[in-house]
Design a protein around this motif. Structure first.
Motif, short mmCIF file in Angstrom:
data_model
loop_
_atom_site.label_atom_id
_atom_site.label_comp_id
_atom_site.label_asym_id
_atom_site.label_seq_id
_atom_site.Cartn_x
_atom_site.Cartn_y
_atom_site.Cartn_z
N GLY A 1 -11.02 0.04 -6.17
CA GLY A 1 -10.28 -1.03 -5.50
C GLY A 1 -8.78 -0.85 -5.43
O GLY A 1 -8.04 -1.83 -5.37
N VAL A 2 -8.31 0.41 -5.40
CA VAL A 2 -6.86 0.64 -5.32
C VAL A 2 -6.36 0.22 -3.93
O VAL A 2 -7.09 0.32 -2.94
CB VAL A 2 -6.54 2.13 -5.61
N SER A 3 -5.10 -0.25 -3.88
CA SER A 3 -4.54 -0.68 -2.59
C SER A 3 -3.92 0.49 -1.86
O SER A 3 -3.95 0.55 -0.63
CB SER A 3 -3.47 -1.75 -2.82
N ASN A 4 -3.34 1.41 -2.60
CA ASN A 4 -2.81 2.64 -2.00
C ASN A 4 -2.58 3.67 -3.09
O ASN A 4 -2.68 3.37 -4.27
CB ASN A 4 -1.54 2.38 -1.19
N TYR A 5 -2.21 4.88 -2.67
CA TYR A 5 -2.21 6.02 -3.60
C TYR A 5 -0.98 6.89 -3.29
O TYR A 5 -0.78 7.28 -2.14
CB TYR A 5 -3.49 6.81 -3.31
N ILE A 6 -0.19 7.20 -4.30
CA ILE A 6 1.00 8.05 -4.08
C ILE A 6 0.89 9.29 -4.97
O ILE A 6 0.62 9.18 -6.17
CB ILE A 6 2.31 7.31 -4.43
N VAL A 7 1.12 10.46 -4.36
CA VAL A 7 1.09 11.71 -5.14
C VAL A 7 2.53 12.12 -5.47
O VAL A 7 3.39 12.13 -4.60
CB VAL A 7 0.36 12.83 -4.36
N LYS A 8 2.76 12.42 -6.76
CA LYS A 8 4.08 12.87 -7.21
C LYS A 8 4.31 14.31 -6.75
O LYS A 8 3.34 15.07 -6.72
CB LYS A 8 4.17 12.83 -8.73
N PRO A 9 5.49 14.78 -6.47
CA PRO A 9 6.72 13.98 -6.45
C PRO A 9 6.81 13.18 -5.16
O PRO A 9 6.32 13.61 -4.14
CB PRO A 9 7.82 15.05 -6.51
N PHE A 10 7.45 12.02 -5.24
CA PHE A 10 7.58 11.19 -4.05
C PHE A 10 9.02 10.70 -3.93
O PHE A 10 9.80 10.82 -4.87
CB PHE A 10 6.61 10.01 -4.12
N ASN A 11 9.34 10.16 -2.76
CA ASN A 11 10.71 9.66 -2.56
C ASN A 11 10.67 8.19 -2.13
O ASN A 11 9.60 7.60 -1.97
CB ASN A 11 11.47 10.51 -1.55
N ALA A 12 11.87 7.63 -1.93
CA ALA A 12 11.98 6.21 -1.59
C ALA A 12 11.25 5.91 -0.28
O ALA A 12 10.62 4.85 -0.14
CB ALA A 12 13.45 5.81 -1.50
N ALA A 13 11.33 6.85 0.67
CA ALA A 13 10.68 6.64 1.97
C ALA A 13 9.16 6.51 1.82
O ALA A 13 8.55 5.64 2.44
CB ALA A 13 11.04 7.79 2.91
N THR A 14 8.58 7.38 0.98
CA THR A 14 7.12 7.32 0.76
C THR A 14 6.74 6.00 0.08
O THR A 14 5.77 5.35 0.46
CB THR A 14 6.66 8.51 -0.12
#
Lengths: 128, 232
Positions: free
Chosen positions: A103-116
């Motif tokens: 049930g995750v709402s979204n997923y971010i892979v490191k490294p990431f920036n402010a725009a992502t």
């Protein structure tokens, strides 16, 4: 609907550096109300004792991992609909599937920036 | 037919991508080469000795590399002692975390200075020319964007630590497996030279290495040095 920049965002990561980066980037995006937890167990304690509107959590953590925290959050009546973004260094397909199933709402892979971060937040809560 | 090396023959078979079309003679040549490599033509014992020697060299290399790593750490952190790879990792985590934290502290200070500067310029008496003020405000915004990029770049610390953890884990596993093979081959090779007590000790150590290392039950550096000196 306008996004409340004062919504309370819980940032969960065992690495203090990462918590600081996420909090700083959220601040740069205009958010003002961030709280922190250094693992899933501490995060759950915070969630039980105070109200949180949004959760940004790391996956790999001691005691309780991000995926376990997500499952616990989705099982709770109070937080079952609360936006939850998972942040992880591993972009494994099976992990993404497991997070989506939990049930995750979204997923971010490191490294990431402010725009992502902004892009993912927008997808979850709308434009801001 | 011109004699080819084993590597050349394997490369040729791979390049053809259709094993069923390779002439039978070439397959027999390849089998002969493999047999020769493992001593079937020159005697099996020779191959075992050679393999044991190669493994021994690999184990010595890993052992020496670990000691070199310790020397590097000693020159930087003279008053600390790190007995194993996990402690090396902790030291790297600590050092990169401290450095990253310092970078972020300075970024926060820069942000604070910029906000203060903006505030002072807005409240100047007499007021600044609006065009000049707008130009300075734009420059401050750009500087703060750069600071955000520095924060973003600090992501490296977490990624680095996670990757190092994986590399250390893989190296520990390789070391364990190589040492186990050295013990197994070493017991065979030195069967007539070792006394019963030493053989039992080495067998016990081989058993310890045959599974994941548990805290307090694995081999320490001194144990590894002792094994290598007994067998190589």
């Amino acid at each position: 609907m306008a996004v409340d920049k004062n919504m309370r965002i819980l940032v969960v990561d065992d690495a203090q550096t990462m918590r600081r980066i996420v909090v700083n980037l959220l601040r740069q995006l205009g958010f003002t109300n961030m709280v922190e937890a250094d693992d899933g167990t501490t995060a759950w304690e915070r969630l039980s004792s105070e109200h949180v509107d949004f959760i940004v959590s790391d996956w790999n953590m001691p005691k309780m991992t991000g995926i376990d925290l997500l499952k616990k959050v989705r099982e709770s009546e109070k937080y079952k609909a609360t936006p939850f973004i998972m942040v992880t260094a591993e972009g494994k397909r099976e992990n993404v599937i497991a997070a989506v199933q939990a049930g995750v709402s979204n997923y971010i892979v490191k490294p990431f920036n402010a725009a992502t971060l902004k892009e993912k937040l927008t997808k979850v809560v709308g434009d801001f | 037919m011109t004699k080819m090396s084993l590597t050349e023959r394997i490369a040729m078979l791979e390049a053809s991508q259709k094993g069923d079309m390779v002439p039978a003679q070439q397959v027999w040549d390849l089998v002969d080469s493999v047999k020769e490599m493992f001593g079937q033509k020159k005697g099996g014992l020779h191959a075992t000795s050679q393999l044991f020697h190669e493994l021994g060299e690999l184990a010595k290399y890993i052992n020496a590399a670990k000691k070199e790593l310790k020397d590097v750490q000693n020159s930087n952190l003279a008053d600390q002692h790190f007995p194993n790879a996990t402690n090396h990792l902790d030291a790297i985590v600590q050092m990169t975390e401290q450095a990253t934290s310092k970078i972020m502290d300075e970024c926060d200070r820069l942000n604070m200075f910029h906000n203060d500067m903006r505030e002072r310029l807005i409240n100047m008496d007499p007021p600044l020319d609006p065009n000049v003020l707008a130009g300075v405000d734009d420059a401050i915004t750009q500087a703060q964007t750069s600071i955000t990029h520095v924060f973003e770049a600090c992501n490296f610390q977490d990624i680095t630590v996670q990757r190092i953890q994986k590399v250390v884990k893989a190296l520990q596993e390789i070391e364990r497996q190589v040492l186990r093979m050295v013990l197994v081959f070493g017991l065979q090779e030195n069967d007539d030279k070792l006394d019963a007590k030493t053989k039992e000790e080495l067998k016990h150590e081989a058993e310890l290495l045959n599974g994941p290392q548990l805290a307090g039950q694995g081999l320490e550096q001194d144990d590894i040095d002792a094994i290598l000196s007994k067998l190589l």
